[in-house]
Design an enzyme around this catalytic site. Structure first.
Site, PDB file in Angstrom:
ATOM      1  N   HIS A  62      98.453 -72.627  17.358  1.00 20.85           N
ATOM      2  CA  HIS A  62      97.022 -72.867  17.567  1.00 20.85           C
ATOM      3  C   HIS A  62      96.509 -73.941  16.641  1.00 20.85           C
ATOM      4  O   HIS A  62      96.485 -73.778  15.414  1.00 20.85           O
ATOM      5  CB  HIS A  62      96.225 -71.582  17.349  1.00 20.85           C
ATOM      6  CG  HIS A  62      94.800 -71.698  17.805  1.00 20.85           C
ATOM      7  ND1 HIS A  62      94.451 -71.941  19.115  1.00 20.85           N
ATOM      8  CD2 HIS A  62      93.623 -71.611  17.115  1.00 20.85           C
ATOM      9  CE1 HIS A  62      93.138 -71.969  19.226  1.00 20.85           C
ATOM     10  NE2 HIS A  62      92.605 -71.788  18.023  1.00 20.85           N
ATOM     11  N   GLN A  67      89.824 -80.902  13.335  1.00 27.27           N
ATOM     12  CA  GLN A  67      89.232 -80.154  12.226  1.00 27.27           C
ATOM     13  C   GLN A  67      89.970 -80.361  10.903  1.00 27.27           C
ATOM     14  O   GLN A  67      89.453 -79.987   9.841  1.00 27.27           O
ATOM     15  CB  GLN A  67      89.132 -78.672  12.591  1.00 27.27           C
ATOM     16  CG  GLN A  67      88.131 -78.421  13.713  1.00 27.27           C
ATOM     17  CD  GLN A  67      88.011 -76.970  14.119  1.00 27.27           C
ATOM     18  OE1 GLN A  67      88.371 -76.067  13.361  1.00 27.27           O
ATOM     19  NE2 GLN A  67      87.526 -76.724  15.325  1.00 27.27           N
ATOM     20  N   HIS A 214      88.532 -71.652  27.215  1.00 29.57           N
ATOM     21  CA  HIS A 214      88.196 -71.594  25.792  1.00 29.57           C
ATOM     22  C   HIS A 214      87.942 -70.179  25.301  1.00 29.57           C
ATOM     23  O   HIS A 214      88.485 -69.738  24.283  1.00 29.57           O
ATOM     24  CB  HIS A 214      86.985 -72.475  25.491  1.00 29.57           C
ATOM     25  CG  HIS A 214      86.562 -72.446  24.060  1.00 29.57           C
ATOM     26  ND1 HIS A 214      85.689 -71.499  23.556  1.00 29.57           N
ATOM     27  CD2 HIS A 214      86.908 -73.230  22.999  1.00 29.57           C
ATOM     28  CE1 HIS A 214      85.509 -71.699  22.269  1.00 29.57           C
ATOM     29  NE2 HIS A 214      86.224 -72.746  21.902  1.00 29.57           N
ATOM     30  N   GLU A 240      87.190 -62.833  18.112  1.00 30.27           N
ATOM     31  CA  GLU A 240      87.272 -63.410  16.766  1.00 30.27           C
ATOM     32  C   GLU A 240      86.181 -62.847  15.865  1.00 30.27           C
ATOM     33  O   GLU A 240      86.409 -62.586  14.687  1.00 30.27           O
ATOM     34  CB  GLU A 240      87.153 -64.934  16.829  1.00 30.27           C
ATOM     35  CG  GLU A 240      87.217 -65.603  15.470  1.00 30.27           C
ATOM     36  CD  GLU A 240      87.166 -67.121  15.537  1.00 30.27           C
ATOM     37  OE1 GLU A 240      87.332 -67.761  14.480  1.00 30.27           O
ATOM     38  OE2 GLU A 240      86.958 -67.679  16.632  1.00 30.27           O
ATOM     39  N   HIS A 274      93.338 -65.034  17.814  1.00 29.83           N
ATOM     40  CA  HIS A 274      92.613 -64.195  16.847  1.00 29.83           C
ATOM     41  C   HIS A 274      92.748 -62.712  17.192  1.00 29.83           C
ATOM     42  O   HIS A 274      93.378 -61.974  16.454  1.00 29.83           O
ATOM     43  CB  HIS A 274      91.149 -64.604  16.701  1.00 29.83           C
ATOM     44  CG  HIS A 274      90.947 -66.040  16.353  1.00 29.83           C
ATOM     45  ND1 HIS A 274      91.537 -66.633  15.255  1.00 29.83           N
ATOM     46  CD2 HIS A 274      90.242 -67.024  16.977  1.00 29.83           C
ATOM     47  CE1 HIS A 274      91.203 -67.909  15.208  1.00 29.83           C
ATOM     48  NE2 HIS A 274      90.424 -68.173  16.236  1.00 29.83           N
ATOM     49  N   ASP A 325      94.868 -73.518  13.205  1.00 24.74           N
ATOM     50  CA  ASP A 325      93.493 -73.543  13.701  1.00 24.74           C
ATOM     51  C   ASP A 325      92.668 -74.657  13.081  1.00 24.74           C
ATOM     52  O   ASP A 325      92.748 -75.808  13.488  1.00 24.74           O
ATOM     53  CB  ASP A 325      92.874 -72.163  13.483  1.00 24.74           C
ATOM     54  CG  ASP A 325      91.566 -71.961  14.253  1.00 24.74           C
ATOM     55  OD1 ASP A 325      91.066 -72.926  14.844  1.00 24.74           O
ATOM     56  OD2 ASP A 325      91.055 -70.839  14.264  1.00 24.74           O
TER      57      ASP A 325
END
Length: 458
Positions: A62, A67, A214, A240, A274, A325
């Site tokens: 993931h 990010q 998503h 999550e 998650h 992530d």
């Protein structure tokens, strides 16, 4: 391209073996594995002799690559002082408005190189940053996805592209907010991106394609049903945050994972990212489907998500894998350590992942993450075995973290000891990409990343 490799010890599917020879074919697949081999024979055949123990490369199941450029930059307390996942998300929305395709590729390349240096050899890119800052599609609707494929090819990491379908801003049809405009597609637009990804990766043994609705916040039940028929892995964010579960319960009468169990064709192709807030019934029900729990412990800790119910999941025979992530961490060691130590804090116990049959938590979690990560990636990876990709990690036997350790105790030492990186050599698809602990193109990649970050932070 390597044709053969010798290691004094290697972790094979049946356990540790000594003096292991691997033969690698022209595609980069492992053709044969032979314990009790002779190093001199590998040298005579023009192969490579390693000094350290060899383990399979770890899949990273993931990633939101962009990010990586935010990591460490979204920590400042907000004026209101009530910081959470939801306030972090608003910061992320402001940041994504700045990224050009060139920036996205430079950031992804830096991330992928760092992951390789720490022993990840494949990445599943859950990609939802599709369009221009105002939400208008690029001339090539898959432009941003292609940038991630190019970054993977530049660095040598294996990749599973997971274009993400994102249309709404809340459970089953709430309108999106302006910060989400770069993410949004209808089914037809999304289909164009998936088709372009499949065409670009066709015939490439280093790449695969799946889909990623998503979350239940971002797609309707009809959309979820439509994409469930696509080939390849299917990934979705689920449970999550407590608020997410509460919103699903209010809208549908069911919790998030409970709703998926009753309304989606969950099986071994699915990966629920998650899955933090599950009841025991949800956990045992999900484990029975064969779906993978995609755990991102460093990010889940960073965002204050909560603690995954590991004991229930393992007790039910659930499959798991690890991802990075938001990339506040980029090492398999860190994700496995955080997973186990969060359990210890929560339960006030030690060696939570271990049991009588598997007394070393490092080994049990490592094995589980290899198997689950390979399943979630949809590629023949995660093991040193014929037919699998030659994705290999040599550990440095002279590194202080590993001093005097062998076998499963070595994995415990790697996961739970110190901050140094004992990864020495990384081979992906038969090609060395990390030598002496450093990516072979680290300097050039870092230069591109620094230039991108300079533009983004100007």
């Amino acid at each position: 391209m390597l044709t053969s490799v010798f290691a004094p010890a290697a972790l094979l599917p049946g356990g540790w073996e000594s003096d292991v020879r691997l033969d690698i074919d022209a595609r980069g697949d492992i053709a044969a594995v032979a314990p009790d081999a002779a190093a001199r024979d590998v040298l005579a055949a023009g192969g490579r002799v390693l000094r350290g123990p060899l383990v399979p490369g770890m899949p990273n199941l993931h990633s939101h690559a962009f990010q990586r450029a935010m990591a460490g930059g979204a920590e400042r307390r907000s004026p209101a002082g009530r910081d959470s996942f939801w306030t972090w998300r608003e910061t992320m929305y402001r940041f994504v408005g700045l990224l050009s395709p060139e920036d996205a590729q430079a950031v992804a390349a830096q991330l992928y190189a760092e992951c390789l240096e720490h022993g990840f050899t494949a990445i599943a890119e859950f990609h939802y940053l599709h369009h221009q800052p105002d939400g208008t599609p690029y001339a090539d609707r898959a432009e941003m996805a292609m940038r991630h494929l190019e970054a993977a090819r530049e660095t040598g990491i294996g990749i599973t592209l997971l274009p993400s379908l994102y249309r709404y801003g809340g459970i089953f049809g709430a309108e999106p907010n302006p910060g989400q405009r770069r993410f949004l597609n209808d089914l037809d637009g999304f289909g164009e991106i998936v088709a372009a990804c499949r065409a670009a990766s066709a015939g490439d043994p280093q790449a695969a394609v799946g889909v990623a609705p998503h979350s239940l916040r971002a797609v309707t039940p009809a959309m979820l049903a439509a994409v469930s028929g696509e080939a390849g892995p299917i990934h979705i964010h689920a449970a999550e945050q407590v608020r997410e579960v509460e919103e699903c319960l209010a809208a549908t009468g069911a919790r998030s994972v409970e709703w998926l169990l009753h309304n989606a064709p969950l099986d071994a192709r699915w990966c629920l990212i998650h899955a933090t807030h599950m009841t025991e019934a949800e956990s045992t029900g999900l484990a029975a489907t064969g779906a993978v729990a995609g755990l991102c412990p460093s990010t889940e800790a960073s965002l204050g998500d909560g603690v995954f119910g590991l004991s229930t999941w393992l007790g039910a025979g659930g499959a798991l894998g690890i991802g990075t992530d938001s990339h506040v961490g980029t090492a398999p060691r860190d994700e496995l350590r955080q997973l186990e130590t969060s359990q210890r804090l929560h339960l006030q116990a030690r060696s939570v992942a271990a049991d009588e049959a598997s007394p070393h938590p490092g080994r049990r979690l490592f094995d589980a993450a290899l198997a689950g990560g390979a399943r979630a990636s949809g590629r023949p990876i995660g093991a040193i075995a014929p037919g699998c990709r030659a994705d290999l990690v040599e550990l440095d036997p002279d590194h202080p973290i590993l001093s005097g350790r062998n076998g499963d105790a070595l994995l415990d030492a790697w996961v739970f000891s110190g901050q140094g990186n004992p990864v020495r050599t990384v081979v992906v698809g038969g090609r060395p990409v990390v030598e002496g602990g450093h990516h072979i193109a680290a300097g050039t990649i870092a230069e591109g990343y620094r230039a991108a970050l300079g533009r983004l932070l100007a």
